[in-house]
Design a protein around this motif. Structure first.
Motif, short mmCIF file in Angstrom:
data_model
loop_
_atom_site.label_atom_id
_atom_site.label_comp_id
_atom_site.label_asym_id
_atom_site.label_seq_id
_atom_site.Cartn_x
_atom_site.Cartn_y
_atom_site.Cartn_z
N UNK A 110 0.83 -1.20 0.00
CA UNK A 110 0.00 0.00 0.00
C UNK A 110 0.86 1.25 0.00
N UNK A 111 0.65 2.10 -0.98
CA UNK A 111 1.36 3.37 -1.03
C UNK A 111 0.78 4.34 -0.02
N UNK A 112 1.58 5.31 0.38
CA UNK A 112 1.02 6.44 1.11
C UNK A 112 0.13 7.24 0.18
N UNK A 113 -0.72 8.10 0.73
CA UNK A 113 -1.63 8.89 -0.10
C UNK A 113 -0.88 9.79 -1.06
N UNK A 114 -1.25 9.73 -2.33
CA UNK A 114 -0.55 10.49 -3.36
C UNK A 114 -1.57 11.07 -4.33
N UNK A 115 -1.09 11.62 -5.43
CA UNK A 115 -2.00 12.25 -6.38
C UNK A 115 -2.28 11.34 -7.58
N UNK A 116 -2.91 11.87 -8.61
CA UNK A 116 -3.35 11.06 -9.74
C UNK A 116 -2.20 10.61 -10.63
N UNK A 117 -0.99 11.06 -10.37
CA UNK A 117 0.16 10.63 -11.17
C UNK A 117 0.88 9.43 -10.57
N UNK A 118 0.47 8.98 -9.40
CA UNK A 118 1.19 7.92 -8.69
C UNK A 118 1.03 6.58 -9.40
N UNK A 119 2.16 5.97 -9.72
CA UNK A 119 2.18 4.62 -10.27
C UNK A 119 3.30 3.84 -9.62
N UNK A 120 3.19 2.52 -9.67
CA UNK A 120 4.21 1.64 -9.10
C UNK A 120 5.20 1.21 -10.17
N UNK A 121 6.47 1.13 -9.79
CA UNK A 121 7.46 0.50 -10.66
C UNK A 121 7.09 -0.95 -10.87
N UNK A 122 7.23 -1.43 -12.09
CA UNK A 122 6.97 -2.84 -12.37
C UNK A 122 8.05 -3.73 -11.75
N UNK A 123 9.12 -3.14 -11.29
CA UNK A 123 10.09 -3.90 -10.53
C UNK A 123 9.63 -4.19 -9.11
N UNK A 124 8.59 -3.48 -8.66
CA UNK A 124 8.05 -3.68 -7.32
C UNK A 124 6.71 -4.41 -7.38
#
Length: 236
Positions: free
Chosen positions: A133-147
């Protein structure tokens, strides 16, 4: 920083992301078995990410072997909430303190999260799924596919029914878009039908589900999607 070492200073980052994973699920370090599916959950502050994680754990913990990594900037608030709610045994929940904007640790330098996931798998594995679970972020937040092998983006109707129309990488690129808190729509003037149309326009065939965690079984659409991803991961 992990929950059992509160005196340790926050993780320092060595910038750079892991290489994207392709093909069959790789083995965990030092293990002869394939590693767990890692699913990242992102979204704005207050959209219901932690509540979604908690509901998924309650519904699926007898069916799947689960663990959770939470991210907060300076606290362990989300992990502590999951521990208080006893959604999983304590050894299956760990926290990362990013010390910077949330997207830093899920996209720009994933080392702390990868280490936390690997430590969980080594300690309590084999696991089927690790929810990151990410911390709260904005609409640009994406996860690295390495994670993260799959990404869920959670928004809520109280944030405005124009969010799907605004798009952004979180809305358009996530493997699953969750529109949460649908029970609040009549009180905040959100048009769920318009949100559904706008989401389809932004995402094409990528799935969108509407949830209300205040209602019994409200997380079931997300759980059904997760079951499908786990089945595909095992069959890869």
């Amino acid at each position: 920083m992990h929950l059992d070492h509160p005196e340790t200073p926050p993780q320092r980052f060595t910038y750079g992301t892991a290489a994207p994973r392709t093909g069959a699920p790789p083995a965990a370090a030092g293990s002869a078995t394939r590693r767990a599916l890692r699913v990242g959950l992102g979204g704005p502050v207050g959209s219901g990410k932690t509540a979604t994680v908690a509901a998924l754990c309650r519904l699926l913990r007898e069916e799947l072997s689960l663990a959770v990594v939470t991210n907060d900037i300076y606290t362990r608030e989300d992990a502590e909430f999951l521990l208080r709610e006893a959604v999983l045994p304590p050894e299956r929940i760990t926290a990362v303190q990013t010390g910077a904007c949330p997207h830093t640790a899920i996209r720009d330098d994933i080392s702390a999260n990868v280490e936390a996931a690997e430590e969980l798998e080594a300690a309590v594995g084999p696991l089927d799924v690790i929810l990151v679970e990410s911390g709260g972020d904005n609409l640009t937040a994406t996860f690295s596919r390495g994670l993260a092998d799959a990404q869920v983006f959670v928004i809520d109707v109280a944030g405005g029914d124009d969010i799907p129309r605004k798009g952004g990488p979180g809305v358009t690129m996530a493997d699953l878009l969750v529109v949460n808190k649908t029970d609040l729509a009549p009180y905040v003037g959100s048009d769920l039908a318009r949100m559904a149309r706008d989401a389809r326009a932004q995402r094409g065939e990528k799935p969108v589900v509407f949830t209300s965690l205040a209602r019994e079984g409200g997380v079931r659409p997300v759980a059904d999607w997760l079951r499908t991803r786990v089945a595909a991961w095992r069959a890869a």
